[in-house]
Design a protein around this motif. Structure first.
Motif, PDB file in Angstrom:
ATOM      1  N   CYS A  23     -20.373   5.686  57.789  1.00 27.17           N
ATOM      2  CA  CYS A  23     -21.934   5.257  57.322  1.00 27.17           C
ATOM      3  C   CYS A  23     -22.293   3.763  58.187  1.00 27.17           C
ATOM      4  N   ILE A  29     -30.128   7.765  61.165  1.00 30.53           N
ATOM      5  CA  ILE A  29     -30.414   8.797  60.225  1.00 30.53           C
ATOM      6  C   ILE A  29     -31.846   8.996  60.069  1.00 30.53           C
ATOM      7  N   CYS A  41     -25.222   1.444  56.588  1.00 30.21           N
ATOM      8  CA  CYS A  41     -26.302   1.971  55.830  1.00 30.21           C
ATOM      9  C   CYS A  41     -26.428   1.244  54.531  1.00 30.21           C
ATOM     10  N   CYS A  57     -21.028   6.209  48.620  1.00 36.42           N
ATOM     11  CA  CYS A  57     -22.549   6.231  49.026  1.00 36.42           C
ATOM     12  C   CYS A  57     -22.963   6.078  47.607  1.00 36.42           C
ATOM     13  N   CYS A  81     -26.360  13.573  56.387  1.00 38.60           N
ATOM     14  CA  CYS A  81     -25.022  13.037  56.195  1.00 38.60           C
ATOM     15  C   CYS A  81     -24.335  14.353  55.413  1.00 38.60           C
TER      16      CYS A  81
HETATM   17  S1  SF4 Z   1     -26.829   7.787  52.969  1.00 38.70           S
HETATM   18 FE1  SF4 Z   1     -24.794   7.513  51.945  1.00 38.70          FE
HETATM   19  S2  SF4 Z   1     -23.655   9.146  53.119  1.00 38.70           S
HETATM   20 FE2  SF4 Z   1     -25.458   8.754  54.278  1.00 38.70          FE
HETATM   21  S3  SF4 Z   1     -24.845   7.012  55.816  1.00 38.70           S
HETATM   22 FE3  SF4 Z   1     -25.592   6.238  53.905  1.00 38.70          FE
HETATM   23  S4  SF4 Z   1     -23.873   5.689  52.574  1.00 38.70           S
HETATM   24 FE4  SF4 Z   1     -23.196   7.151  54.171  1.00 38.70          FE
END
Ligand code: SF4
Ligand code: SF4
Length: 313
Positions: free
Chosen positions: A50, A55, A106, A114, A124
Motif C-alpha cells: 500500500c 492507483i 496511501c 485499509c 487494490c
Molecule cells: S486504498 Fe486501501 S488497499 Fe488500496 S492502497 Fe490504499 S490502503 Fe491499500
C-alpha cells in the motif's frame, strides 16, 4: 568519494537482479486459469503493497470512496487525488495522492489495515492481478486476459490457497466494479487501441468531468441545454435525478456516445439542426478569417512579410 567503474557495474548488476526478482514474470492468465494466493491481516507482509504505488481511480471507485467518506466529489478530489493521464492516451484521470512520507504510503493505509477496505478501488481488489484487461476494441469478442504480478515483498503467493481468476474477481467484488465501469473502460480501450488520436480539448474536458466528478455532470445535465438536445424517456430523467448510481451509469453510457458515437442516444431534430448551423457558421468564420489573412498578405510587399515573420525586427 569517487565511485570506481567496477563498483558501479557491480551495483547495477545487483539492481538489475533485484528488479528481475521483484517482478518475476508477467504471466498471462485466462479467466479459468488458477492463481495460488491468499492475503489476510496476520500475514507478515501486511500492508507492504500500500505504498509507492500509482492507483488510478475509475468513476465507480470515486463514487464509492467519496460516499464512504461522506464527502462531495469536489472535496474528495481536492483532498485525496491528483490529475494524471492514462498511459498511452491523452485522457486525463484522477490518481490517489500518496502521503508525503518516506515510503509514499496511501492516505488510507494504517497499521491496522485499509480504512476504506470495503470501498477500496478496483486496482487494490485485483492485486496481484494486473488490471490491464486487454480487449482490443476492434475485436470485442476477443479473449480477455489478465497479468499476474509477482513481487518479492508479497508473501501471499506462498499461501496454499487456489482460485480461478474469475473466483478471485468475484471474491474481491472486482466483477461488480468492472460491470459498473464497462462503458468507461470501452472508451479507454478504444482510445488506447487507436494510438495517438487527437481529441479536442472539449472532449478531454468532458471525459475528465464524467470520469471524476458526477456533481459537475449532474449540473451539466440539469442546468444546461442537455435535456433539450436529447430524446430521453421522462422516467429515465426522473431516475437519474433521484438516484446517483443511475446517474453514474447514464453518464458513462453518454460518454461513450459523445466520444465515439456508440450506444442508443437520439439527438432531437431541432438540436441537430442547431449543431449543423453552428458547425456551418464556425466553418464559414474560418474561411472568412483565412480569406482576410490572405488578402492582407497579398497587400504587403515581400519585405514587409519578412519583417513581420522576424517579429518586426
Ligand atoms: S486504498 Fe486501501 S488497499 Fe488500496 S492502497 Fe490504499 S490502503 Fe491499500
Ligand atoms: S500478501 Fe501481498 S497483497 Fe496481501 S498484504 Fe502482503 S503484500 Fe499486500
Amino acid at each position: 568519494m569517487a565511485i570506481h567503474k567496477k563498483d558501479f557495474d557491480k551495483k547495477m548488476e545487483e539492481v538489475k537482479k533485484k528488479l528481475k526478482e521483484s517482478v518475476v514474470v508477467p504471466e498471462k492468465l485466462k479467466r479459468t486459469d488458477k492463481l495460488c494466493f491468499k492475503c489476510y491481516p496476520g500475514i507478515t507482509c501486511f500492508n507492504a503493497c500500500c505504498s509507492g504505488i500509482r492507483i488510478n481511480l475509475t468513476p465507480y471507485d470515486i463514487f464509492r470512496l467519496k460516499n464512504r467518506l461522506k464527502m462531495s466529489y469536489h472535496d474528495f478530489l481536492m483532498q485525496y487525488t491528483v490529475p494524471r493521464s492514462i498511459d498511452g492516451t491523452p485522457l486525463p484521470i484522477t490518481v490517489i495522492k500518496m502521503r508525503d512520507d518516506d515510503i509514499k504510503s496511501c492516505p488510507f493505509n494504517t497499521p491496522e489495515g485499509c480504512t476504506v477496505y470495503s470501498d477500496r478501488p478496483v486496482t487494490c481488489r485485483y492485486y496481484p492481478i494486473g488490471m490491464a484487461i486487454m480487449k482490443h476494441y476492434e475485436h470485442p469478442t476477443g479473449e480477455d486476459f489478465f497479468i499476474k504480478i509477482k513481487e518479492d515483498h508479497c508473501l501471499g503467493h506462498n499461501e496454499p490457497f487456489e482460485w480461478t481468476i474469475d473466483e478471485w474477481r468475484a471474491d474481491q467484488e472486482a466483477d461488480l466494479y468492472d460491470e459498473m465501469n464497462k462503458d468507461w473502460m470501452e472508451v479507454v480501450l478504444k482510445a488506447k487501441s487507436l494510438g495517438i488520436v487527437e481529441f479536442s480539448q472539449k472532449s478531454l474536458d468532458l471525459f475528465f468531468m464524467v470520469s471524476s466528478n458526477l456533481d459537475l455532470f449532474r449540473d451539466f445535465v440539469f442546468n444546461s441545454n442537455f435535456l433539450n438536445a436529447y430524446e430521453l424517456e421522462p422516467e429515465l430523467v426522473n431516475r437519474i435525478k433521484e438516484d446517483e448510481l443511475e446517474l453514474l451509469k447514464f453518464s458513462l453510457r453518454w460518454l461513450r456516445f459523445t466520444m465515439f458515437g456508440e450506444g442508443n442516444f437520439t439527438i432531437k431534430d431541432e438540436a441537430q439542426k442547431k449543431a449543423r448551423d453552428r458547425m456551418k457558421a464556425a466553418t464559414q468564420a474560418k474561411i472568412e478569417t483565412k480569406k482576410a489573412r490572405d488578402e492582407e498578405l497579398l497587400s504587403k510587399t515581400p519585405e514587409e512579410i519578412m519583417k513581420e515573420a522576424d517579429g518586426g525586427k
